[in-house]
Design a protein around this motif. Structure first.
Motif, PDB file in Angstrom:
ATOM      1  N   UNK A  67       0.855  -1.184   0.000  1.00  0.00           N
ATOM      2  CA  UNK A  67       0.000   0.000   0.000  1.00  0.00           C
ATOM      3  C   UNK A  67       0.892   1.234   0.000  1.00  0.00           C
ATOM      4  N   UNK A  68       0.790   2.011  -1.044  1.00  0.00           N
ATOM      5  CA  UNK A  68       1.609   3.213  -1.185  1.00  0.00           C
ATOM      6  C   UNK A  68       0.704   4.438  -1.259  1.00  0.00           C
ATOM      7  N   UNK A  69       1.316   5.579  -1.456  1.00  0.00           N
ATOM      8  CA  UNK A  69       0.539   6.809  -1.602  1.00  0.00           C
ATOM      9  C   UNK A  69      -0.336   6.766  -2.848  1.00  0.00           C
ATOM     10  N   UNK A  70       0.061   5.929  -3.828  1.00  0.00           N
ATOM     11  CA  UNK A  70      -0.721   5.800  -5.055  1.00  0.00           C
ATOM     12  C   UNK A  70      -1.811   4.732  -4.947  1.00  0.00           C
ATOM     13  N   UNK A  71      -1.885   4.081  -3.768  1.00  0.00           N
ATOM     14  CA  UNK A  71      -2.904   3.061  -3.568  1.00  0.00           C
ATOM     15  C   UNK A  71      -2.324   1.661  -3.568  1.00  0.00           C
ATOM     16  N   UNK A  72      -3.199   0.678  -3.791  1.00  0.00           N
ATOM     17  CA  UNK A  72      -2.815  -0.733  -3.754  1.00  0.00           C
ATOM     18  C   UNK A  72      -1.987  -1.091  -4.981  1.00  0.00           C
ATOM     19  N   UNK A  73      -0.899  -1.836  -4.761  1.00  0.00           N
ATOM     20  CA  UNK A  73      -0.056  -2.298  -5.852  1.00  0.00           C
ATOM     21  C   UNK A  73       0.348  -3.745  -5.610  1.00  0.00           C
ATOM     22  N   UNK A  74       0.322  -4.538  -6.685  1.00  0.00           N
ATOM     23  CA  UNK A  74       0.770  -5.918  -6.579  1.00  0.00           C
ATOM     24  C   UNK A  74       2.287  -5.970  -6.463  1.00  0.00           C
ATOM     25  N   UNK A  75       2.766  -6.927  -5.681  1.00  0.00           N
ATOM     26  CA  UNK A  75       4.198  -7.097  -5.515  1.00  0.00           C
ATOM     27  C   UNK A  75       4.800  -7.984  -6.593  1.00  0.00           C
ATOM     28  N   UNK A  76       6.116  -8.156  -6.529  1.00  0.00           N
ATOM     29  CA  UNK A  76       6.825  -8.897  -7.567  1.00  0.00           C
ATOM     30  C   UNK A  76       6.413 -10.368  -7.625  1.00  0.00           C
ATOM     31  N   UNK A  77       6.221 -11.014  -6.475  1.00  0.00           N
ATOM     32  CA  UNK A  77       5.854 -12.431  -6.479  1.00  0.00           C
ATOM     33  C   UNK A  77       4.474 -12.627  -7.083  1.00  0.00           C
ATOM     34  N   UNK A  78       3.532 -11.752  -6.766  1.00  0.00           N
ATOM     35  CA  UNK A  78       2.193 -11.856  -7.349  1.00  0.00           C
ATOM     36  C   UNK A  78       2.243 -11.683  -8.862  1.00  0.00           C
ATOM     37  N   UNK A  79       3.045 -10.739  -9.332  1.00  0.00           N
ATOM     38  CA  UNK A  79       3.187 -10.527 -10.781  1.00  0.00           C
ATOM     39  C   UNK A  79       3.845 -11.746 -11.435  1.00  0.00           C
ATOM     40  N   UNK A  80       4.860 -12.310 -10.760  1.00  0.00           N
ATOM     41  CA  UNK A  80       5.509 -13.500 -11.292  1.00  0.00           C
ATOM     42  C   UNK A  80       4.570 -14.691 -11.349  1.00  0.00           C
ATOM     43  N   UNK A  81       3.682 -14.825 -10.355  1.00  0.00           N
ATOM     44  CA  UNK A  81       2.713 -15.913 -10.352  1.00  0.00           C
ATOM     45  C   UNK A  81       1.754 -15.789 -11.534  1.00  0.00           C
ATOM     46  N   UNK A  82       1.284 -14.589 -11.788  1.00  0.00           N
ATOM     47  CA  UNK A  82       0.394 -14.370 -12.935  1.00  0.00           C
ATOM     48  C   UNK A  82       1.094 -14.737 -14.232  1.00  0.00           C
ATOM     49  N   UNK A  83       2.354 -14.354 -14.366  1.00  0.00           N
ATOM     50  CA  UNK A  83       3.115 -14.686 -15.573  1.00  0.00           C
ATOM     51  C   UNK A  83       3.302 -16.193 -15.706  1.00  0.00           C
ATOM     52  N   UNK A  84       3.544 -16.890 -14.602  1.00  0.00           N
ATOM     53  CA  UNK A  84       3.687 -18.342 -14.627  1.00  0.00           C
ATOM     54  C   UNK A  84       2.390 -19.006 -15.068  1.00  0.00           C
ATOM     55  N   UNK A  85       1.260 -18.565 -14.522  1.00  0.00           N
ATOM     56  CA  UNK A  85      -0.031 -19.132 -14.899  1.00  0.00           C
ATOM     57  C   UNK A  85      -0.360 -18.839 -16.358  1.00  0.00           C
TER      58      UNK A  85
END
Length: 279
Positions: A67-85
């Motif tokens: 959670x940043x000032x720009x709002x919710x952001x996915x982390x690197x592992x979540x992005x990597x999981x999506x790419x794997x799937x």
């Protein structure tokens, strides 16, 4: 009056369906997975403690989301999981198409078709997947303009397509010969017999081995990290190079893979029970 000489009505024999026996399989699988992973974690923890390793589990959630000032952001592992799937899904669909073509060629009765299918199978099954990946990326990639992601998909699709072709061939041959004869007797062509009669019935025979092949493909997708495709394993290696949290990252990556494969196994086990073969 009741006619005592009349035969008593016969009731249909009760049959036990295998689907009722398989309902506990996911629970057993989860328990076995938990036991194995628990033993691995305990062994690694004991080893890390003897090394004086500084655990930093509190830093891991940020690689799933933040959670940043720009709002919710996915982390690197979540992005990597999506790419794997994404990689695994596309590769599996393409592998199924390749496998079906090879299986039909092998059963076509044509000398050339059978020879091509057998040659393809022997070539792929006797080649390590890592060598095949290098062949697609470093040899065929410059010739046909494949990028890393495309080369990875083609490598996984061809490798697993060879394995899937044998599963499909066995499933098709498991359909009773009488089904072919019935299809021919009502004027169906070979293509129509495959489409409307044989393939729909062969699905129930294919489900158990195809389950294992889906899980195998998801795990095999980790091999593409050697050519720096940004999937789950590559992301884990990058995080370790930045943070030196080897234990935390690899345990987390292993847990993510385990969750994915367990979900696949439980889902397809439900399908197996639903479309179980009655004996």
């Amino acid at each position: 009056m009741t006619d005592l000489s009349a035969p008593a009505p016969q009731t249909a024999p009760q049959t036990t369906r295998p689907r009722a026996q398989g309902r506990g399989f996911p629970v057993v699988s989860v328990a076995l997975y938990a036991l194995i992973i628990g033993g691995i974690i305990w062994g690694a923890y004991a080893g890390a403690q003897s090394m004086g390793y500084n655990w930093q589990w509190y830093r891991m959630p940020q690689y799933f989301y933040r959670l940043t000032d720009d709002g919710f952001q996915w982390g690197e592992i979540a992005i990597g999981l999506v790419k794997t799937l994404q990689l695994s899904t596309i590769a599996f669909v393409l592998a199924t198409v390749i496998g079906l073509v090879v299986a039909l060629l092998r059963m076509s009765g044509l000398v050339v078709g059978t020879a091509v299918a057998i040659g393809f199978l022997e070539f792929i099954r006797n080649m390590p997947i890592l060598v095949l990946l290098y062949l697609f990326y470093y040899v065929l990639g410059p010739v046909f303009g494949f990028d890393r992601f495309t080369a990875s998909i083609l490598c996984l699709a061809v490798f697993h397509g060879a394995l899937i072709s044998e599963i499909l061939r066995a499933g098709i041959q498991a359909v009773a010969p009488g089904q072919w004869e019935a299809a021919k007797s009502i004027g169906m062509s070979t293509t129509q017999a495959y489409r409307y009669i044989v393939l729909p019935q062969s699905v129930r025979f294919m489900l158990p081995p195809m389950t294992g092949e889906v899980v195998h493909l998801v795990k095999s997708s980790a091999i593409v990290s050697v050519i720096a495709v940004a999937e789950l394993t590559t992301i884990g290696r990058n995080i370790i190079s930045d943070t030196y949290m080897s234990f935390e990252v690899w345990f987390t990556i292993a847990a993510v893979y385990m969750v994915v494969t367990l979900i696949l196994s439980i889902g397809v086990s439900w399908l197996e029970n639903k479309y179980a073969v009655d004996h």
